[in-house]
Enzyme design. Structure first.
Site, short mmCIF file in Angstrom:
data_model
loop_
_atom_site.label_atom_id
_atom_site.label_comp_id
_atom_site.label_asym_id
_atom_site.label_seq_id
_atom_site.Cartn_x
_atom_site.Cartn_y
_atom_site.Cartn_z
N ASP A 107 0.82 -1.22 0.00
CA ASP A 107 0.00 0.00 0.00
C ASP A 107 0.85 1.26 0.00
OD1 ASP A 107 0.77 -0.83 2.64
OD2 ASP A 107 -0.60 0.66 3.47
N GLU A 118 0.11 -1.33 5.61
CA GLU A 118 1.15 -0.87 6.53
C GLU A 118 0.87 0.55 7.01
OE1 GLU A 118 5.05 1.09 7.63
OE2 GLU A 118 3.60 1.61 6.07
#
Length: 486
Positions: free
Chosen positions: A77, A144
């Site tokens: 991400d 994350e």
């Protein structure tokens, strides 16, 4: 310049392909499918665990079968941030990149070098059969940036490696061996709305032009927080002006220092000129105060449509006082590690709208007790005015291990390659290593990467020559991974 022609071409090509895939935190289905398809196209064993992390395994190069297995880890991400005047849809568009000298940048948005360069690097190694390496287990984690959900819910049964190389550090001369943990403090209050002054004049106050940045890596740089600035203006105005507030909307993501904030206020007609004079003077004060670190700070006041309802005055004063009193920025420097921020807090989001007052903030610390202390300080300020307070997304720090075998190897190789000492650091950002170490006891871990500036903001950029340096160093490290311990 076409970035796919820059060396190493395969790495930049993979980064370009990755950046064509929207990959916001908690919206990673497309990038998960992308990386799964990539692994399968290489004919490599590719699995997805229950939460969405992807694992791709590659056998050792010929002659390196007896070396220790290495886990290469990056997160899929990226932070989606754009300037207020940038027309861009992160859900449908790929990142628009351009080369500026030795830097790769994006046009008005985050670049995704955090942690896309790490992902592209691992992709390139997996696809290249000429690179010498031990057995590899590529770990691509999700989410994350907004809770480390992928790391927290990792299936450890997918891994046999004894060394983990996290490719998420943002200085090419650093070897990171520890990091801060974090927790989100979220607050909520229902407030009473009353009718706006029918004879009053409405204004929209806009704070913008701030640098923003990563709430861990940049928190010590003294940058302004748009939420705190606009609240400071409201606090001072309320001393002499019968101000009403219809709405406030400031900041965006909890791990980004707020760059922009707006407030819609109603001023009695008789105090219109006084209000404009005050804001002009106060704007000058703030610009002078922050001229070194925030040269592009802009505060504009424009007449706008009057809201039908505003926050009740007594509650407004309590809310403004609470925001003013809540700590923001560096909370404590480490007494043990020179120049390391031990604990900090970032007031990331402030919303006043339709009878609801909401704040979101992120506290970080390398010491669990101090993390709790700063979270309590933030929560108490809002609890005192009746807000409900919840702590979410708690994750641990990563305790440094200065006796690490992989650290000793990489320090030696860095010295040989670059004729200087690397900086062996613990950082104030949140890395997944602390969580991953809990799943994989005894794992020897280190984090490193290329030089990235302005992460979590539209100023994000990655240094091209630094990527080349990082790439060569990583390949050298893989060549020198020691044999399995007997």
């Amino acid at each position: 310049m076409d970035i796919t022609t820059i060396e190493p071409q395969e790495l930049w090509q993979n980064f370009s392909k990755l950046n064509a895939v929207p990959r916001a935190s908690k919206k990673e289905e497309r990038v998960i499918a992308f990386i799964q398809s990539f692994g399968e196209s290489l004919g490599l064993p590719t699995t997805r665990d229950a939460i969405g992390n992807v694992v791709i395994k590659k056998p050792a190069s010929k002659g390196m079968e007896n070396r220790q297995t290495v886990i290469l880890q990056s997160h899929l991400d990226m932070v989606h941030q754009k300037n207020g005047d940038t027309v861009f849809d992160f859900n449908t568009q790929g990142i628009d990149m351009f080369v500026d000298g030795d830097w790769l940048k994006a046009k008005g948005t985050t670049l995704g070098a955090d942690n896309g360069i790490g992902v592209a690097t691992i992709m390139t190694i997996l696809a290249d059969d000429q690179i010498e390496h031990p057995a590899l287990e590529a770990m691509f984690t999700i989410d994350e940036e907004t809770g480390m959900t992928g790391a927290k819910q990792l299936d450890p049964s997918n891994f046999t490696g004894s060394i983990l190389l996290n490719l998420d550090t943002e200085e090419d001369d650093e070897l990171t061996i520890g990091c801060a943990g974090g927790v989100d403090t979220n607050t909520f209050l229902n407030y009473t709305q009353v009718a706006a002054d029918q004879t009053g004049v409405a204004f929209e106050i806009t704070v913008k032009g701030l640098l923003g940045g990563h709430s861990g890596m940049d928190i010590h740089k003294g940058r302004a927080n748009a939420n705190k600035l606009i609240n400071r203006l409201l606090f001072e105005a309320l001393k002499s002006i019968n101000l009403q507030v219809g709405s406030v909307d400031g900041g965006s993501l909890r791990n980004a220092i707020p760059r922009e904030a707006t407030a819609v206020v109603v001023v009695p007609a008789a105090q219109k000129l006084e209000f404009l004079a005050f804001t002009g003077i106060f704007t000058t004060v703030l610009k002078e105060e922050f001229q070194t670190v925030e040269p592009d700070l802009s505060i504009t006041i424009t007449e706008c449509e009057k809201p039908a309802q505003v926050m009740e005055t007594a509650t407004l004063k309590k809310v403004v006082n609470a925001i003013y009193s809540v700590p923001n920025g560096v909370f404590r420097m480490s007494p043990d590690i020179s120049n390391l921020v031990e604990a900090s807090t970032n007031l990331a989001r402030v919303i006043i709208k339709d009878g609801e007052f909401i704040t979101q903030s992120l506290q970080r610390s390398s010491v669990e007790s101090t993390k709790a202390d700063v979270a309590n300080a933030v929560g108490a300020a809002f609890e005192n005015i009746g807000c409900s307070v919840s702590l979410d997304g708690d994750y641990p720090g990563w305790k440094p291990n200065p006796d690490s075998d992989i650290l000793r190897l990489m320090v030696k190789l860095y010295q040989q390659n670059f004729k200087q000492e690397p900086k062996v650091e613990a950082c104030h950002a949140g890395l997944e290593c602390g969580i991953l170490g809990g799943h994989l006891p005894g794992m020897d871990m280190i984090s490193f990467g290329p030089t990235i500036r302005g992460a979590h903001s539209p100023n994000e950029r990655v240094q091209i020559s630094s990527v080349q340096k990082f790439w060569g160093f990583l390949l050298n490290v893989l060549q020198e991974i020691p044999e399995v311990k007997k």
